[in-house]
Enzyme design. Structure first.
Site, PDB file in Angstrom:
ATOM      1  N   HIS A  64       0.867  -1.178   0.000  1.00  0.00           N
ATOM      2  CA  HIS A  64       0.000   0.000   0.000  1.00  0.00           C
ATOM      3  C   HIS A  64       0.904   1.229   0.000  1.00  0.00           C
ATOM      4  O   HIS A  64       1.939   1.244   0.678  1.00  0.00           O
ATOM      5  CB  HIS A  64      -0.931   0.013   1.216  1.00  0.00           C
ATOM      6  CG  HIS A  64      -2.152  -0.843   1.018  1.00  0.00           C
ATOM      7  ND1 HIS A  64      -2.920  -1.311   2.058  1.00  0.00           N
ATOM      8  CD2 HIS A  64      -2.724  -1.314  -0.126  1.00  0.00           C
ATOM      9  CE1 HIS A  64      -3.930  -2.031   1.560  1.00  0.00           C
ATOM     10  NE2 HIS A  64      -3.827  -2.054   0.251  1.00  0.00           N
ATOM     11  N   ASP A  66       1.100   4.084   1.341  1.00  0.00           N
ATOM     12  CA  ASP A  66       1.588   4.770   2.553  1.00  0.00           C
ATOM     13  C   ASP A  66       2.719   3.996   3.235  1.00  0.00           C
ATOM     14  O   ASP A  66       3.254   4.455   4.245  1.00  0.00           O
ATOM     15  CB  ASP A  66       0.439   5.062   3.533  1.00  0.00           C
ATOM     16  CG  ASP A  66      -0.350   3.836   3.960  1.00  0.00           C
ATOM     17  OD1 ASP A  66      -0.487   2.896   3.153  1.00  0.00           O
ATOM     18  OD2 ASP A  66      -0.844   3.813   5.106  1.00  0.00           O
ATOM     19  N   HIS A  67       3.111   2.838   2.661  1.00  0.00           N
ATOM     20  CA  HIS A  67       4.209   2.052   3.247  1.00  0.00           C
ATOM     21  C   HIS A  67       5.404   1.882   2.313  1.00  0.00           C
ATOM     22  O   HIS A  67       6.435   1.390   2.728  1.00  0.00           O
ATOM     23  CB  HIS A  67       3.701   0.677   3.703  1.00  0.00           C
ATOM     24  CG  HIS A  67       2.680   0.806   4.782  1.00  0.00           C
ATOM     25  ND1 HIS A  67       2.990   0.664   6.112  1.00  0.00           N
ATOM     26  CD2 HIS A  67       1.372   1.143   4.725  1.00  0.00           C
ATOM     27  CE1 HIS A  67       1.901   0.893   6.833  1.00  0.00           C
ATOM     28  NE2 HIS A  67       0.900   1.188   6.008  1.00  0.00           N
ATOM     29  N   ASP A 211      -0.828  -2.469   9.843  1.00  0.00           N
ATOM     30  CA  ASP A 211      -1.878  -2.733   8.876  1.00  0.00           C
ATOM     31  C   ASP A 211      -2.382  -4.164   8.988  1.00  0.00           C
ATOM     32  O   ASP A 211      -2.079  -5.042   8.184  1.00  0.00           O
ATOM     33  CB  ASP A 211      -1.419  -2.375   7.450  1.00  0.00           C
ATOM     34  CG  ASP A 211      -1.352  -0.859   7.283  1.00  0.00           C
ATOM     35  OD1 ASP A 211      -0.852  -0.213   8.224  1.00  0.00           O
ATOM     36  OD2 ASP A 211      -1.812  -0.324   6.263  1.00  0.00           O
TER      37      ASP A 211
HETATM   38 ZN    ZN Z   1      -1.130   1.833   6.028  1.00  0.00          ZN
HETATM   39 ZN    ZN Z   2      -2.340  -0.973   4.183  1.00  0.00          ZN
END
Ligand code: ZN
Ligand code: ZN
Length: 302
Positions: A64, A66-67, A211
């Protein structure tokens, strides 16, 4: 301090002023590891004075944005600034393809080698070790394949008790045996290892779990960790949202910490819907006392 953790980004989904997206820098026994690399991570490294050319390993939990969207920028800057040392990147299937494709299309030729290792496990598995540390990965439950990590010191040889060396007139051979953790056997009797040393110290460890929905097996995998980072995207008032998006509530995170008997819990990856972290912290504290909500730039020493 064998473990020095710097929080580079403590938010979720989109970077906002004052809260970057997920990334952390871990120094464990002088192994320098970047964990996740959301957009803007290279600026956060500069802001919090972490020397980024010294990073040896990068661990990416899942694909994802944001990572991992900060990876391209960081890897490029390392090259522009003349890095020559190889960089090892551990992450899910597909990460290598995305990164190499990006550089191929932009005709970027890095000044150093990237070495990728795919992480894909259904149970806790050892993914790296050297003479001083071990790193384990384990599966989390999210919308895409996602892993958590446990970074752990290997046992260190026990330190000798200097008074006892004199008292028992220990020979060099006996000292070497004691440093290996062995008892000293003499014709006159046995000296137990803990009579002549200060004993084997507890191995310090850091568990990173982000997450994920509540994972019932998690406490078993991170049992007794010195420090646990667990995401707490929501409060329990938004349990439905947490379930739908594959995230945890602060109460879920605290329950994991309690069941795993960890020493300290830190929470992050907060939804931007919360103006402050008070509600999340209170909810976690009701279950597990030694807990803090992280902010960008926080440093944790263990
Ligand atoms: Zn995240
Ligand atoms: Zn995620």
């Amino acid at each position: 301090m064998p473990i020095n953790l710097t929080i580079l980004g403590s938010g979720s989904a989109v970077p906002i002023l004052g809260r970057g997206v997920t990334s952390q820098h871990l120094n464990i026994n002088e192994r320098r590891i970047l964990i996740d690399c959301g957009e803007g991570t290279q600026l956060q490294l500069r802001r919090f004075k972490v020397k980024f050319q010294r990073i040896q390993f990068i661990f990416i939990s899942h694909l994802h944005g944001d990572h991992f969207l900060g990876l391209f920028g960081l890897v490029s800057s390392m090259s522009l600034l003349g890095r020559t040392k190889n960089l090892r990147i551990f992450g899910p299937e597909g990460l290598e393809e995305i990164v190499r494709h990006q550089f191929k299309l932009s005709q970027v030729y890095l000044s150093y080698e990237l070495e990728f290792e795919v992480i894909d496990c259904k149970e806790k598995a050892l993914v790296f070790e050297d003479n001083s540390i071990e790193i384990y990965a384990f599966p989390l439950k999210h919308r895409v394949k996602c892993h958590g990590f446990l970074f752990q010191e290997k046992p260190r040889p026990p330190k000798m008790n200097k008074d006892k060396i004199k008292e028992y007139s220990l020979t060099l051979e006996e000292i070497l045996a004691a440093r290996k953790g062995e008892d000293i056997i003499r014709e006159t009797g046995t000296l137990l290892n803990n009579e002549v040393t200060h004993g084997i110290e507890k191995c310090l460890s850091y568990a990173y779990c982000t997450d994920t929905r509540f994972v019932a097996k998690l406490p078993k995998w991170i049992e007794g960790a010195s420090l646990l980072y667990h995401e707490a995207t929501f409060t329990k008032a938004h349990t439905d949202r947490a379930k739908a998006t594959g995230h945890s509530t602060a109460e879920d995170a605290a329950t994991i910490a309690k069941e795993a008997n960890v020493e300290q819990l830190i929470l992050g990856h907060f939804s931007t819907r919360y103006k402050d972290t008070e509600g999340l912290l209170d909810e976690a504290k009701a279950v597990f006392k030694n807990v803090k909500c992280v902010e960008d730039g926080d440093v944790y020493l263990v």
